[in-house]
Design a protein around this motif. Sequence first.
Motif, mmCIF file in Angstrom:
data_model
loop_
_atom_site.group_PDB
_atom_site.id
_atom_site.type_symbol
_atom_site.label_atom_id
_atom_site.label_comp_id
_atom_site.label_asym_id
_atom_site.label_seq_id
_atom_site.Cartn_x
_atom_site.Cartn_y
_atom_site.Cartn_z
ATOM 1 N N ILE A 191 -0.009 8.797 0.360
ATOM 2 C CA ILE A 191 -1.688 8.554 0.520
ATOM 3 C C ILE A 191 -2.150 9.614 -0.326
ATOM 4 O O ILE A 191 -2.981 9.348 -0.959
ATOM 5 N N ASP A 192 -1.729 10.884 0.152
ATOM 6 C CA ASP A 192 -2.477 12.047 -0.499
ATOM 7 C C ASP A 192 -2.306 11.889 -2.065
ATOM 8 O O ASP A 192 -3.333 12.424 -2.940
ATOM 9 N N TYR A 223 -4.656 1.863 -0.462
ATOM 10 C CA TYR A 223 -3.897 2.999 0.496
ATOM 11 C C TYR A 223 -3.523 2.157 1.858
ATOM 12 O O TYR A 223 -2.232 2.790 2.038
ATOM 13 N N ARG A 224 -3.910 1.333 2.395
ATOM 14 C CA ARG A 224 -3.277 1.283 3.768
ATOM 15 C C ARG A 224 -2.845 -0.395 4.109
ATOM 16 O O ARG A 224 -2.001 -0.682 4.964
ATOM 17 N N ASP A 273 -2.609 -4.761 7.779
ATOM 18 C CA ASP A 273 -2.579 -3.595 7.730
ATOM 19 C C ASP A 273 -1.165 -2.865 8.123
ATOM 20 O O ASP A 273 -0.729 -2.990 9.138
ATOM 21 N N SER A 283 -7.892 -3.330 6.213
ATOM 22 C CA SER A 283 -7.378 -2.236 6.741
ATOM 23 C C SER A 283 -8.200 -1.942 7.913
ATOM 24 O O SER A 283 -9.419 -1.941 8.203
ATOM 25 N N LYS A 313 2.319 9.700 4.800
ATOM 26 C CA LYS A 313 1.028 10.690 4.438
ATOM 27 C C LYS A 313 1.189 11.154 2.898
ATOM 28 O O LYS A 313 0.157 11.232 2.259
ATOM 29 N N LEU A 328 -1.876 9.617 -4.041
ATOM 30 C CA LEU A 328 -2.866 8.392 -4.719
ATOM 31 C C LEU A 328 -4.145 9.106 -4.944
ATOM 32 O O LEU A 328 -4.708 9.208 -6.154
ATOM 33 N N THR A 329 -4.682 9.718 -3.976
ATOM 34 C CA THR A 329 -6.120 10.497 -4.204
ATOM 35 C C THR A 329 -5.936 11.404 -5.385
ATOM 36 O O THR A 329 -6.765 11.500 -6.163
ATOM 37 N N ALA A 346 0.755 -1.191 0.051
ATOM 38 C CA ALA A 346 -0.035 0.047 0.137
ATOM 39 C C ALA A 346 0.786 1.147 -0.130
ATOM 40 O O ALA A 346 1.958 1.227 0.427
ATOM 41 N N VAL A 347 0.162 2.423 -0.447
ATOM 42 C CA VAL A 347 1.135 3.675 -0.572
ATOM 43 C C VAL A 347 1.240 4.082 1.050
ATOM 44 O O VAL A 347 2.203 4.972 0.882
ATOM 45 N N SER A 348 0.388 3.609 1.856
ATOM 46 C CA SER A 348 0.769 4.062 3.306
ATOM 47 C C SER A 348 2.172 4.138 3.689
ATOM 48 O O SER A 348 2.763 4.551 4.351
#
Length: 342
Positions: free
Chosen positions: A164-165, A244-245, A319, A292, A161, A167-168, A155-157
């Motif tokens: 994560i941002d 994400y996680r 997770d 997650s 942070k 990816l969005t 996951a990108v997490s």
Amino acid sequence: KKYNVAILGATGAVGREFIKLIEERNFPYNELKLLASERSAGKEIEVAGKKYTVEEARPDSFKEIQIALFAGGSISKTLAPEAVKFGAVVIDNSSAFRMDPEVPLVVPEVNPEAIKQHRGIIANPNCSTIIMVMALKPIYDSVKIKRVVVSTYQAVSGAGKEAIDELTDQVEAVMEERPVKARVLPSASLDKHYQIAFNLIPHIDIFVDGDYTKEEMKMVNETHKILNDPSIGISATTVRVPVYRAHSESINLELDGPLSPPEAKELLAKFPGVIVQDNPAEMIYPMPLLASGHDEVFVGRIREDKSVKHGLNMWVVGDQIRKGAALNAVQIAEYMIHQNLI
Ligand code: 2RA
């Protein structure tokens, strides 16, 4: 008994999970110090209904501190020994001390006995290693393991942070047909960056000898140390995926003896911190979206690999921010408290 606790890296993804966990698990703290870089100092964070101001981390921040949870990052190298000088026990999520022979590298369900050898610092393993060894340990204890071939879907997490941002932002940009910006992955420190949205990047951390990445070698070296068995053959391919996680891992094993899938499922189901989700007829198997936010490591798709002697395949999901980092470190601290090691 209550302890004076410091959290270093309090404003990052792992640091914020530390705070969430000490609230959720009623961690026995007296004083709580939230420490971060100068950039993040001054921020206010509420913990269990009380407001704390994040302070810039300095060596003397650890005066009176008994337990220091380090979220990770290069700052650990300098500050961990300083915190130990003030008498703190440091549980460090960075890679700085993991391979130091004087520093225990610990997953509490897997090798708790290593903790008492500590000299002030206990290292939290890399997230992809923690998730893998949770599934390997019950099998290893039963029939030993000759070889592990693992491919990860991370996951990108794991990249913090910012990733994560990113990816969005990238998904939104693609959907709105705007130009996609890539500034973080595969690693912010590198001078080339690639889009992760709707893509896979077979590169985590930096490349080292034999064109493996540091992330891949962490899985090899850390697993050898945690299971205390350098004879296990391990080959890893670590890949960043647009999730994400939670990290997912496809693990192929060559065992030293016979173990059928039902026997493997039984061993895994009994292991603390592992949940077996494996019923193909009902389409039951672990998925990152389901894992997650949970504490456990989930194992499914357990099946024989007939192409080798004593071959076994499994799919493992956990997770990254919880069991892969913050929860494992908090569980080490809880174990030490329960065993009167602090
Ligand atoms: C990653 N395992 O996923 C590394 C660090 N958390 O990026």
